[in-house]
Design a protein around this motif. Structure first.
Motif, PDB file in Angstrom:
ATOM      1  N   ASP A  12     -21.965  -5.274 -13.303  1.00  0.00           N
ATOM      2  CA  ASP A  12     -22.314  -6.538 -12.658  1.00  0.00           C
ATOM      3  C   ASP A  12     -23.811  -6.684 -12.378  1.00  0.00           C
ATOM      4  O   ASP A  12     -24.524  -5.682 -12.216  1.00  0.00           O
ATOM      5  CB  ASP A  12     -21.570  -6.647 -11.317  1.00  0.00           C
ATOM      6  CG  ASP A  12     -20.105  -7.029 -11.504  1.00  0.00           C
ATOM      7  OD1 ASP A  12     -19.623  -7.033 -12.647  1.00  0.00           O
ATOM      8  OD2 ASP A  12     -19.449  -7.318 -10.477  1.00  0.00           O
ATOM      9  N   ASP A  13     -24.224  -7.940 -12.307  1.00  0.00           N
ATOM     10  CA  ASP A  13     -25.480  -8.386 -11.697  1.00  0.00           C
ATOM     11  C   ASP A  13     -26.715  -8.493 -12.581  1.00  0.00           C
ATOM     12  O   ASP A  13     -27.762  -8.904 -12.082  1.00  0.00           O
ATOM     13  CB  ASP A  13     -25.829  -7.539 -10.455  1.00  0.00           C
ATOM     14  CG  ASP A  13     -24.819  -7.694  -9.333  1.00  0.00           C
ATOM     15  OD1 ASP A  13     -24.014  -8.640  -9.397  1.00  0.00           O
ATOM     16  OD2 ASP A  13     -24.819  -6.868  -8.402  1.00  0.00           O
ATOM     17  N   HIS A  75     -20.869 -14.065 -14.437  1.00  0.00           N
ATOM     18  CA  HIS A  75     -20.818 -13.601 -13.044  1.00  0.00           C
ATOM     19  C   HIS A  75     -21.315 -14.712 -12.122  1.00  0.00           C
ATOM     20  O   HIS A  75     -22.465 -14.709 -11.689  1.00  0.00           O
ATOM     21  CB  HIS A  75     -21.674 -12.353 -12.912  1.00  0.00           C
ATOM     22  CG  HIS A  75     -21.431 -11.556 -11.652  1.00  0.00           C
ATOM     23  ND1 HIS A  75     -20.225 -11.548 -10.987  1.00  0.00           N
ATOM     24  CD2 HIS A  75     -22.245 -10.728 -10.941  1.00  0.00           C
ATOM     25  CE1 HIS A  75     -20.312 -10.752  -9.923  1.00  0.00           C
ATOM     26  NE2 HIS A  75     -21.524 -10.257  -9.863  1.00  0.00           N
ATOM     27  N   HIS A  79     -24.852 -16.311  -7.622  1.00  0.00           N
ATOM     28  CA  HIS A  79     -24.570 -15.072  -6.870  1.00  0.00           C
ATOM     29  C   HIS A  79     -25.211 -15.135  -5.490  1.00  0.00           C
ATOM     30  O   HIS A  79     -25.857 -14.194  -5.026  1.00  0.00           O
ATOM     31  CB  HIS A  79     -25.100 -13.856  -7.630  1.00  0.00           C
ATOM     32  CG  HIS A  79     -24.364 -12.578  -7.317  1.00  0.00           C
ATOM     33  ND1 HIS A  79     -24.261 -12.077  -6.040  1.00  0.00           N
ATOM     34  CD2 HIS A  79     -23.698 -11.701  -8.108  1.00  0.00           C
ATOM     35  CE1 HIS A  79     -23.572 -10.946  -6.074  1.00  0.00           C
ATOM     36  NE2 HIS A  79     -23.209 -10.706  -7.312  1.00  0.00           N
ATOM     37  N   GLY A 144     -19.669 -13.800  -7.656  1.00  0.00           N
ATOM     38  CA  GLY A 144     -20.583 -12.916  -6.943  1.00  0.00           C
ATOM     39  C   GLY A 144     -19.901 -12.333  -5.723  1.00  0.00           C
ATOM     40  O   GLY A 144     -19.372 -13.067  -4.887  1.00  0.00           O
ATOM     41  N   ALA A 145     -19.878 -11.002  -5.622  1.00  0.00           N
ATOM     42  CA  ALA A 145     -19.264 -10.287  -4.503  1.00  0.00           C
ATOM     43  C   ALA A 145     -17.809 -10.717  -4.275  1.00  0.00           C
ATOM     44  O   ALA A 145     -17.290 -10.621  -3.174  1.00  0.00           O
ATOM     45  CB  ALA A 145     -20.091 -10.437  -3.221  1.00  0.00           C
ATOM     46  N   HIS A 246     -22.548  -1.316 -11.071  1.00  0.00           N
ATOM     47  CA  HIS A 246     -23.614  -2.293 -10.878  1.00  0.00           C
ATOM     48  C   HIS A 246     -24.873  -1.853 -11.605  1.00  0.00           C
ATOM     49  O   HIS A 246     -25.256  -0.683 -11.538  1.00  0.00           O
ATOM     50  CB  HIS A 246     -23.868  -2.494  -9.374  1.00  0.00           C
ATOM     51  CG  HIS A 246     -22.765  -3.274  -8.712  1.00  0.00           C
ATOM     52  ND1 HIS A 246     -21.552  -2.706  -8.392  1.00  0.00           N
ATOM     53  CD2 HIS A 246     -22.670  -4.584  -8.381  1.00  0.00           C
ATOM     54  CE1 HIS A 246     -20.765  -3.640  -7.865  1.00  0.00           C
ATOM     55  NE2 HIS A 246     -21.425  -4.782  -7.838  1.00  0.00           N
TER      56      HIS A 246
HETATM   57 ZN    ZN Z   1     -22.361  -9.079  -8.239  1.00  0.00          ZN
END
Ligand code: ZN
Length: 298
Positions: A12-13, A75, A79, A144-145, A246
């Motif tokens: 992710d991210d 994603h 975010h 996101g999260a 991540h």
């Molecule tokens: Zn994320």
């Protein structure tokens, strides 16, 4: 003959949240060395007017990764700020133990934005950026999260996104992140350990857990043991072992997330001989009937 168990790594991210391309490159080169194809859940828009489809260097890096067997998925949009609803309790707990207080504060600040029509607008914008960047639509969305309300899944159906990856089977990974090792609980019975029909239009590809978030040498054996236990349990019930990690951790210079993941890949290969796949390949196998859906969550 039983099908070979699937092992799916999602990262992710990268992009709008972690804009430093050197971090992405370190992470990507690690997975190349391991011979593990991964799916990068890319953030299409970020602070400072950052837009994925205008970032020449990022596009070159992501396209190169895809040519080498990796894959990119979506994603969220920014975010930022609970964009598709509140965070789940396991994420809120990372900010401190008073989950009710976190939820109250987020609801006061963002609750008026938790509406299906606004989600549809955000998803349409995010898909358009992704499409300009890759020349195709994403197959899968992770917010996101893991920000979400049930209206998100109606919005996904409206905009034609079929695969969510937005639920966690084993919340203990986050208990471990918070160093709550003594009473971590167990799997969430509402989240089967493999793909399942979430709504009539949306299939969930659940995250089993996160094991490699900002580690120390002392933490590695405990987090690795949890991951090894989960791999065995998932395969025992015919599930799909899909982990989240991540990019800011796997691409960190300390190498600790890489150390854990490298050991996990080696143990999984030795004990289970899994097929490592990215999300696009998993979706292809689901649609071909080569990987089955599990019975839905409770
Ligand atoms: Zn994320």
């Amino acid at each position: 003959m039983a099908t070979q168990p699937r092992f799916v790594v999602t990262v992710d991210d990268p992009g709008g949240l972690i804009q430093d391309l050197a971090i992405f490159d370190r992470a990507r080169r690690f997975f190349d060395r391991e011979g593990v194809p991964v799916s990068f859940y890319v953030v299409p828009r970020g602070e400072g007017g950052w837009l994925l489809d205008e970032q020449t260097d990022w596009l070159a890096a992501l396209h190169s990764a895809e040519r080498d067997g990796h894959d990119c998925q979506l994603h969220g949009l920014d975010h930022h700020g609970c964009e598709f609803g509140p965070y789940p309790p396991l994420v809120m707990e990372m900010g401190g133990p008073d989950i009710e207080a976190h939820l109250r504060a987020d609801t006061e600040r963002f609750g008026h934005l938790w509406r299906q029509d606004l989600y549809e607008d955000k998803l349409t914008t995010a898909i358009a950026i992704f499409q300009r960047a890759f020349g195709r639509r994403p197959l899968s969305l992770r917010t996101g999260a893991l920000s979400q309300t049930p209206e998100l899944y109606s919005a996904m159906a409206t905009v034609g996104l079929r695969y969510a990856s937005n639920a966690v089977t084993d919340p203990r990974g986050w208990k471990y992140i918070c160093e709550l090792y003594d009473e971590p609980g167990d799997w969430d019975p509402a989240v089967p350990p493999g793909p399942y029909q979430l709504t009539s239009a949306v299939i969930n590809l659940p995250i089993i857990s996160e094991y490699a978030w900002y580690l120390t040498e002392e933490k590695i054996p405990k987090h690795l043991a949890l991951a090894v236990e989960d791999v065995g349990r998932v395969y025992q019930v015919g599930g799909v072992f899909l982990l989240v990690c991540h990019v800011q951790c796997v691409g960190a210079e300390d190498g600790l997330s890489q150390k854990l993941l490298s050991q996990l890949f080696a143990i999984a290969r030795r004990e289970h001989d899994p097929l490592f796949e990215n999300v696009a390949e998993l979706v292809r196998d689901l649609e071909a009937g080569q990987v089955g859906l599990l019975a839905g969550g409770g």
